[in-house]
Design a protein around this motif. Sequence first.
Motif, short mmCIF file in Angstrom:
data_model
loop_
_atom_site.label_atom_id
_atom_site.label_comp_id
_atom_site.label_asym_id
_atom_site.label_seq_id
_atom_site.Cartn_x
_atom_site.Cartn_y
_atom_site.Cartn_z
N SER A 147 7.91 -24.58 6.93
CA SER A 147 6.93 -24.00 6.02
C SER A 147 5.69 -23.58 6.79
N LYS A 158 -2.27 -21.09 0.49
CA LYS A 158 -0.90 -21.00 -0.01
C LYS A 158 0.05 -21.56 1.04
N TYR A 160 4.05 -21.11 2.30
CA TYR A 160 5.26 -20.30 2.21
C TYR A 160 6.44 -21.05 2.84
N SER A 161 7.59 -20.90 2.24
CA SER A 161 8.82 -21.42 2.84
C SER A 161 9.27 -20.48 3.96
N LYS A 163 12.01 -18.81 4.12
CA LYS A 163 12.56 -17.59 3.52
C LYS A 163 11.45 -16.65 3.06
N GLU A 164 10.39 -17.21 2.48
CA GLU A 164 9.28 -16.40 1.98
C GLU A 164 8.51 -15.72 3.10
N MET A 165 8.63 -16.24 4.33
CA MET A 165 7.90 -15.66 5.46
C MET A 165 8.49 -14.33 5.93
N ASN A 166 9.67 -13.99 5.44
CA ASN A 166 10.26 -12.68 5.74
C ASN A 166 10.31 -12.40 7.24
N LEU A 173 5.79 -12.13 7.49
CA LEU A 173 5.07 -11.72 6.29
C LEU A 173 3.58 -11.52 6.53
#
Length: 297
Positions: A147, A158, A160-161, A163-166, A173
């Motif tokens: 994360s 915030k 981010y996981s 996956k969310e970091m793209n 991201l």
Amino acid sequence: MELLDLRKDGIDIQKQIPLSKYTFTKTGGPAEYLAFPKDLDELKKLVQVTREKNIPLTVIGNASNLIIRDSGIAGLVIILTEMKKITVKANTVTAEAGARIIDTAFTAARAGLSGLEFAAGIPGSVGGAIFMNAGAYGGETQNVVQSVKVLTRDGEFKTYSNKEMNFSYRHSLVQDNKAIVVSATFGLKHGEKLKILDEMHYLNALRRYKQPLEYPSCGSVFKRPTGHFVGPMIIKAGLQGKRIGGAQNSTKHAGFIVNKGGATATDYLNLIHLIQKVIKKKFGIDLHTEVRIIGKN
């Protein structure tokens, strides 16, 4: 509140400081204002004031994969190297953005945690490694990130996981949304401490053998085009050893440009543009920079 008013809170803010003092190329113009926040509270205050006063904000880490133009940077530059705490818990390592990724890798190794061996010689910060999805010797940051905690430009924290970091090749991201990485947690595997350290020492010996570490540089300059290797193309184009001013394409590793003495950021940029032009003409391939180029034009 004005920017310099934050000095009374103990925040280290300086004016007109040459950024060549901090970049690995030893080049770069001045920061209009320069700050070294020590914790999240100081960082948040700086971001808040720049937002309220509409002051341009640039955040950098260890400045290892960075070229700052000779004209410098307007507004406030934040360097995060004072935020460098690293903690180990079970099979995870959490590091603040300003911690060196090298130190993070060795902290993990000494705790018997495997996965960050590839980063043993990467000179950047944790924040920079996340931002660029740094990689070496078959490993990439995205493979071990669990994360990432960020501070948005609106002043909100915030998390981010992975996956969310793209993540993708030299991308994440935060390059798109401009959020500031403040820490990252790496999920690792338990292993034998001595074997982990041996692998890291081996990779560092390999790095010393292959790379021109005896000169200032910004590391690997260009992204690798699909299906091609940059160094051999530069050699075939007759550009290895090419010099403009104090900047030279390394005779040891053609993917590097080194400061042979007295180089300016303009020397670096002119040499980069020349290499791009010749490679395009000779091979029909567009070379894109891996190094981040910032500052006033």
